[in-house]
Design an enzyme around this catalytic site. Structure first.
Site, short mmCIF file in Angstrom:
data_model
loop_
_atom_site.label_atom_id
_atom_site.label_comp_id
_atom_site.label_asym_id
_atom_site.label_seq_id
_atom_site.Cartn_x
_atom_site.Cartn_y
_atom_site.Cartn_z
N HIS A 1 2.27 -47.58 -36.14
CA HIS A 1 3.02 -48.76 -36.67
C HIS A 1 4.19 -49.24 -35.65
O HIS A 1 5.00 -48.30 -35.45
CB HIS A 1 3.45 -48.48 -38.11
CG HIS A 1 2.52 -48.39 -39.17
ND1 HIS A 1 2.03 -49.15 -40.20
CD2 HIS A 1 1.98 -46.99 -39.53
CE1 HIS A 1 1.06 -48.45 -40.88
NE2 HIS A 1 1.01 -47.23 -40.55
N ASN B 1 1.93 -42.40 -40.16
CA ASN B 1 1.76 -41.50 -41.25
C ASN B 1 0.65 -40.41 -41.01
O ASN B 1 -0.44 -40.70 -40.75
CB ASN B 1 1.36 -42.56 -42.29
CG ASN B 1 2.50 -43.58 -42.62
OD1 ASN B 1 3.72 -42.94 -42.58
ND2 ASN B 1 2.60 -44.66 -42.77
N VAL C 1 -5.68 -44.91 -43.54
CA VAL C 1 -6.82 -45.27 -42.94
C VAL C 1 -6.81 -44.06 -41.89
O VAL C 1 -5.98 -43.59 -40.99
CB VAL C 1 -6.68 -46.48 -41.97
CG1 VAL C 1 -7.78 -46.71 -41.09
CG2 VAL C 1 -6.54 -47.43 -43.02
N ASP D 1 -1.04 -55.77 -38.31
CA ASP D 1 -1.37 -55.35 -39.75
C ASP D 1 -1.68 -56.55 -40.74
O ASP D 1 -1.02 -57.33 -40.87
CB ASP D 1 -0.27 -54.46 -40.23
CG ASP D 1 -0.62 -53.63 -41.30
OD1 ASP D 1 -0.46 -52.31 -40.96
OD2 ASP D 1 -0.78 -54.02 -42.41
N HIS E 1 -3.02 -44.04 -35.72
CA HIS E 1 -2.58 -45.42 -35.74
C HIS E 1 -0.88 -45.23 -35.62
O HIS E 1 -0.48 -44.48 -36.56
CB HIS E 1 -2.81 -46.40 -36.48
CG HIS E 1 -2.79 -46.19 -38.14
ND1 HIS E 1 -3.98 -45.05 -38.43
CD2 HIS E 1 -1.87 -46.56 -38.95
CE1 HIS E 1 -3.38 -45.10 -39.85
NE2 HIS E 1 -2.24 -45.77 -40.16
P1 5GP Z 1 -1.26 -46.05 -43.27
O1 5GP Z 1 -0.68 -46.28 -44.53
O2 5GP Z 1 -2.47 -45.33 -43.06
O3 5GP Z 1 -0.27 -45.50 -42.08
O4 5GP Z 1 -1.35 -47.42 -42.61
C1 5GP Z 1 -2.57 -48.16 -42.70
C2 5GP Z 1 -2.25 -49.66 -42.31
O5 5GP Z 1 -3.62 -50.45 -42.05
C3 5GP Z 1 -1.66 -50.43 -43.26
O6 5GP Z 1 -0.34 -50.86 -43.15
C4 5GP Z 1 -2.59 -51.35 -43.74
O7 5GP Z 1 -2.07 -52.75 -44.28
C5 5GP Z 1 -3.38 -51.73 -42.62
N1 5GP Z 1 -4.87 -52.23 -42.75
C6 5GP Z 1 -5.65 -51.64 -43.62
N2 5GP Z 1 -6.81 -52.30 -43.84
C7 5GP Z 1 -6.48 -53.22 -42.62
C8 5GP Z 1 -7.45 -54.15 -42.04
O8 5GP Z 1 -8.81 -54.23 -42.36
N3 5GP Z 1 -7.00 -54.77 -40.94
C9 5GP Z 1 -5.84 -54.55 -40.48
N4 5GP Z 1 -5.37 -55.44 -39.42
N5 5GP Z 1 -5.05 -53.88 -41.07
C10 5GP Z 1 -5.29 -53.02 -42.00
#
Ligand code: 5GP
Length: 113
Positions: A101, A86, A95, A30, A99
């Site tokens: 985590h 999430n 995003v 991340d 995914h």
């Molecule tokens: P969500 O809140 O959708 O469950 O988690 C999205 C995750 O994607 C977040 O923890 C955020 O830090 C990570 N993330 C967002 N953009 C990027 C990126 O460009 N590269 C990587 N490696 N992680 C990302």
């Protein structure tokens, strides 16, 4: 349809620190870690979120969970770790590409915020 952010990481069109990949899933660090170890594991197929997965996705989702556990072992998270999906705005989903985590490397509080 244009590629999702995570598809671009999987396809190495934008940078990412990939720690595991096979024909179905990719795991990468991340960019904004919430724990000492914070990896995202995603299906190559751009399923938007778990709530929109279809019966035909059963095999890839099972594979993703088994590989999440394997990645956690490989990363040395022997004291424990947490897997989080999430789903939707109330959960903080940012995003729209499914995914999981993988969080570990410190004692994680429960319940989450
Ligand atoms: P969500 O809140 O959708 O469950 O988690 C999205 C995750 O994607 C977040 O923890 C955020 O830090 C990570 N993330 C967002 N953009 C990027 C990126 O460009 N590269 C990587 N490696 N992680 C990302």
């Amino acid at each position: 349809m244009s590629k999702t952010l995570f598809q671009k990481i999987c396809d190495r069109e934008i940078p990412g620190t990939i720690v595991y990949e096979d024909d179905q899933v990719v795991a990468f660090r991340d960019i904004n870690p919430a724990a000492p170890t914070h990896v995202l594991i995603v299906p190559r197929k751009p399923i938007a979120r778990i709530g929109e997965a279809a019966p035909e996705d059963q095999a890839v989702l099972g594979h993703l969970l088994l590989k999440a556990a394997e990645v956690a072992r490989q990363l040395g998270l022997h004291g424990g770790y947490r897997l989080v999906f999430n789903n939707g705005p109330d959960a903080g989903e940012a995003v729209p590409h499914l995914h999981c985590h993988i969080l570990g490397g410190r004692r994680l509080a429960w319940p989450p915020g």
